[in-house]
Design an enzyme around this catalytic site. Sequence first.
Site, PDB file in Angstrom:
ATOM      1  N   ARG A  53      -7.528  -0.361   1.213  1.00  0.00           N
ATOM      2  CA  ARG A  53      -8.059  -1.630   0.705  1.00  0.00           C
ATOM      3  C   ARG A  53      -8.518  -1.508  -0.751  1.00  0.00           C
ATOM      4  NH1 ARG A  53     -12.347  -1.798   5.493  1.00  0.00           N
ATOM      5  NH2 ARG A  53     -10.577  -0.745   6.460  1.00  0.00           N
ATOM      6  N   ASP A 103       1.815   6.681   5.258  1.00  0.00           N
ATOM      7  CA  ASP A 103       0.814   5.686   4.862  1.00  0.00           C
ATOM      8  C   ASP A 103       1.237   4.895   3.616  1.00  0.00           C
ATOM      9  OD1 ASP A 103      -1.535   4.408   5.545  1.00  0.00           O
ATOM     10  OD2 ASP A 103      -2.821   5.746   4.389  1.00  0.00           O
ATOM     11  N   LYS A 152       0.863  -1.191   0.000  1.00  0.00           N
ATOM     12  CA  LYS A 152       0.000   0.000   0.000  1.00  0.00           C
ATOM     13  C   LYS A 152       0.893   1.231   0.000  1.00  0.00           C
ATOM     14  CE  LYS A 152      -3.099   2.713   3.015  1.00  0.00           C
ATOM     15  NZ  LYS A 152      -3.950   2.747   4.224  1.00  0.00           N
ATOM     16  N   GLU A 162      -9.359   3.725   2.311  1.00  0.00           N
ATOM     17  CA  GLU A 162      -8.878   3.799   0.930  1.00  0.00           C
ATOM     18  C   GLU A 162      -7.817   2.757   0.599  1.00  0.00           C
ATOM     19  OE1 GLU A 162      -7.553   5.424   3.336  1.00  0.00           O
ATOM     20  OE2 GLU A 162      -5.425   5.104   2.924  1.00  0.00           O
ATOM     21  N   ASP A 218      -2.560  10.344   3.424  1.00  0.00           N
ATOM     22  CA  ASP A 218      -3.949   9.933   3.628  1.00  0.00           C
ATOM     23  C   ASP A 218      -4.670  10.972   4.489  1.00  0.00           C
ATOM     24  OD1 ASP A 218      -6.347   8.659   3.969  1.00  0.00           O
ATOM     25  OD2 ASP A 218      -5.565   7.077   5.289  1.00  0.00           O
ATOM     26  N   ASP A 277     -12.082   7.167   3.902  1.00  0.00           N
ATOM     27  CA  ASP A 277     -10.849   6.956   4.663  1.00  0.00           C
ATOM     28  C   ASP A 277     -10.438   5.476   4.671  1.00  0.00           C
ATOM     29  OD1 ASP A 277      -8.650   7.642   6.122  1.00  0.00           O
ATOM     30  OD2 ASP A 277      -9.726   7.906   8.026  1.00  0.00           O
ATOM     31  N   LYS A 334     -10.022  13.062   8.031  1.00  0.00           N
ATOM     32  CA  LYS A 334      -9.492  12.726   9.352  1.00  0.00           C
ATOM     33  C   LYS A 334      -9.422  13.960  10.241  1.00  0.00           C
ATOM     34  CE  LYS A 334      -6.323   8.995   7.979  1.00  0.00           C
ATOM     35  NZ  LYS A 334      -6.936   7.909   8.757  1.00  0.00           N
TER      36      LYS A 334
HETATM   37  N1  BES Z   1      -4.040   4.791   6.865  1.00  0.00           N
HETATM   38  C1  BES Z   1      -5.134   4.529   7.718  1.00  0.00           C
HETATM   39  C2  BES Z   1      -4.769   3.596   8.872  1.00  0.00           C
HETATM   40  C3  BES Z   1      -3.787   4.145   9.848  1.00  0.00           C
HETATM   41  C4  BES Z   1      -4.206   4.901  10.928  1.00  0.00           C
HETATM   42  C5  BES Z   1      -2.437   3.894   9.701  1.00  0.00           C
HETATM   43  C6  BES Z   1      -3.290   5.401  11.827  1.00  0.00           C
HETATM   44  C7  BES Z   1      -1.513   4.390  10.606  1.00  0.00           C
HETATM   45  C8  BES Z   1      -1.941   5.140  11.668  1.00  0.00           C
HETATM   46  C9  BES Z   1      -6.265   3.893   6.928  1.00  0.00           C
HETATM   47  O1  BES Z   1      -6.376   4.303   5.619  1.00  0.00           O
HETATM   48  C10 BES Z   1      -7.540   4.284   7.602  1.00  0.00           C
HETATM   49  O2  BES Z   1      -7.816   5.451   7.635  1.00  0.00           O
HETATM   50  N2  BES Z   1      -8.279   3.317   8.121  1.00  0.00           N
HETATM   51  C11 BES Z   1      -9.498   3.566   8.769  1.00  0.00           C
HETATM   52  C12 BES Z   1     -10.524   2.600   8.245  1.00  0.00           C
HETATM   53  C13 BES Z   1     -11.932   2.905   8.653  1.00  0.00           C
HETATM   54  C14 BES Z   1     -12.397   4.184   8.040  1.00  0.00           C
HETATM   55  C15 BES Z   1     -12.824   1.748   8.222  1.00  0.00           C
HETATM   56  C16 BES Z   1      -9.276   3.382  10.265  1.00  0.00           C
HETATM   57  O3  BES Z   1      -8.511   2.501  10.652  1.00  0.00           O
HETATM   58  O4  BES Z   1      -9.838   4.139  11.036  1.00  0.00           O
HETATM   59 ZN    ZN Z   2      -4.624   4.929   4.736  1.00  0.00          ZN
HETATM   60 MN    MN Z   3      -7.461   6.121   5.435  1.00  0.00          MN
END
Ligand code: BES
Ligand code: ZN
Ligand code: MN
Length: 512
Positions: free
Chosen positions: A360, A297, A274, A358, A279, A356, A286
Site C-alpha cells: 500500500r 508479490d 504493485k 508495504e 516481500d 509487512d 514473515k
Molecule cells: N504481499 C503480502 C500479501 C500476500 C500474502 C500476498 C500472501 C500473497 C500471499 C502483503 O504485503 C502483506 O504482507 N500483507 C499483510 C498486511 C498486514 C501486515 C497488515 C498481510 O496480509 O498479512
Molecule cells: Zn507484499
Molecule cells: Mn508484505
Amino acid sequence: MTTPLDITFVRLDAAPAATCAAFAASDLTLSPAVQALNTKSNGFVLKAAEAAEFKAKAKSSIEILVPQKLDIQRLILIGVGKAGEHNESDWASLGGYTFGQITARKAREASLIAEVTGADQKPEIVAANLAYGAMLRNYSFKKYLTKKNGDDTANGADAGAERGIKLTIHCADPDKARAAFETKRAIATGICFARDLVNEPANILGPVEFADRVKELESIGLEVEILDVEALTALNMNTLLSVAQGSVRPARVAIMQWNGAKSKRAKPLAFVGKGVVFDTGGISIKPAAGMEDMKGDMGGAAAVTGLMVALAERKAPVNAVGILGIVENMPSGSAIRPGDIVVSMSGQTVENLNTDAEGRLVLADVLWYAQERFKPRLIIDLATLTGAIMIALGKDFAGLFANDDKLADQLIAASKTSGEKVWRMPLDKAYDKLMDSKNADVKNMGGRWGGACTAAAFLNRFIKKDVPWAHLDIAGTAMDAPKNEISTSWASGWGVQLLDRFIADNYEKAEK
Ligand code: BES
Ligand code: ZN
Ligand code: MN
C-alpha cells in the site's frame, strides 16, 4: 521455455494429421465434418463412441485408435456438452482441455476439427478461442530445468533443440478464423509475458531487471519511461522509497503508454501495479514457511505489463497508461522501522506500523503520481495486497473495491465473459476510520479484522475526488491459484484477460 507452438488454420476438408481431435455435442451430436469422417469409416466412429458409452459431456473424451478407412492413427473425440450454452471463455477452456488431450498422447503434430453443431458463437470465434485456449494451456516455465524438461521434449540429446508442436485447426473459414485469432493471440502473449515475470525467481528479477524487461517493450510500440531513485526522490515518492530502502537493489517506477485512440490526447485509462519483487515483510519479518511464494508479490505489476503487451500487440484503439511501482522489501540496517513516519508524494504523512504492509505504501505514491501526471479517465490498481482477501474469498475470486458503481459493474460484466472472477467488497467510512493514526495523517495497518477492506481504505486516501477508481486484490488469484484447463502454471497471469475485456467492451468503440 514454453514449447514452441505453431498454430495454422486450414479448411475443414483438408487431410487431417495422424492425431486428430474432433467434437461431439450432447446426445452425441456430430457436426457435418465429423459426420463425414463417421460415414467414411462405415459408422465406426459412432459405434466406437457408443461402445465406450461416451455421452459427449463437456470436457470428457475417448480415443478411437486406427479408425477404419480414415488415414489417421487416432481420433480423439471430445465432448462439448450443450454447445449453445458456451461463451468465449468456455470455448477457450475447451481448447485448453483438447490441447491437454493431444499432448498427453505425446503427439507433436495434430489436427483439430473445429466445427461444432449448435454453437451460438460464430464459427471463427469458436475456432479462434479454441486456439487461444491451446496457446494458454501450452505455457510452461521450464527454463531452469536443465536435466528434466517436464515432458520428454528436451532431455538428453534433444536438450536445447526442443521440438515444437504443430496444431492445425480445420474450420469453415480459415481467413476469418486467422483474423479473429490475431486478437486472441495478442492477449495470450500478454498473459504469458505476465506469467513469466511472476514465475521468475527474485534473484533473477530484481527491480532493475524488471524495469529492463519493461523497457524492451518499446520494440512492440509501447512508449516506456523508467524512473530511477534520483527521479523518484525528486518527485517525493517517499513512501515507495521507504519500502525499498532496506534492499541493496534500487527501486524503479516503470511507465508504459499505449496511445492507440484516434485522438492521441484523449485522457487515458490508467492501470497501476504493485511490483514487490520479493516481500520478506521487512523488519516485521514473515515466517519462513512458504516465504518463497513472495517472489510473486509483483503479480499486479506483471498483470499490468501483460495488459499493455496485449493492447500493443492487438493495436487497441484506446489510450492507456500502465505504471508499476517496483521495489524489494528486505530487513537490514537501512530498512524502515515500525513507528517511522514518512511524507508521501501526496503530502500526507504515513506512520508505518508494520513493515509487512508495504504494498500500500508503494501504491500510495504511484496512484498519486498517475493522477497528477495523466489526469486519467479512471484508474484501476492490481495488487497482491493482503492475505486477508484469501481468508475472505479463497483463491478463485479476486476482491474488487471501487468508489464508482458504473466502473464496478463494468468490471463485473467483463469478469463474467473473461472467466476471471471478481467479487465486490466494501469501501466504507467504517474501515477508513480504522486507518487514522495518533501520530500521523494515516497509518499503514488497521486492526485484526477486515484486513483487505482496511488496506483498500488506506489506498482510497490517495485517490482524488471524482476520479473513478477500482482496486483489485489479487493475492489469491495471481499465484498458486487453482489449476484449470488454460492455466497449469504456478503463475496465472490473472487480470490480463479481465482488463483487456473491460477495455474492449467499454472504451474502444466510442474512441475509434
Ligand atoms: N504481499 C503480502 C500479501 C500476500 C500474502 C500476498 C500472501 C500473497 C500471499 C502483503 O504485503 C502483506 O504482507 N500483507 C499483510 C498486511 C498486514 C501486515 C497488515 C498481510 O496480509 O498479512
Ligand atoms: Zn507484499
Ligand atoms: Mn508484505
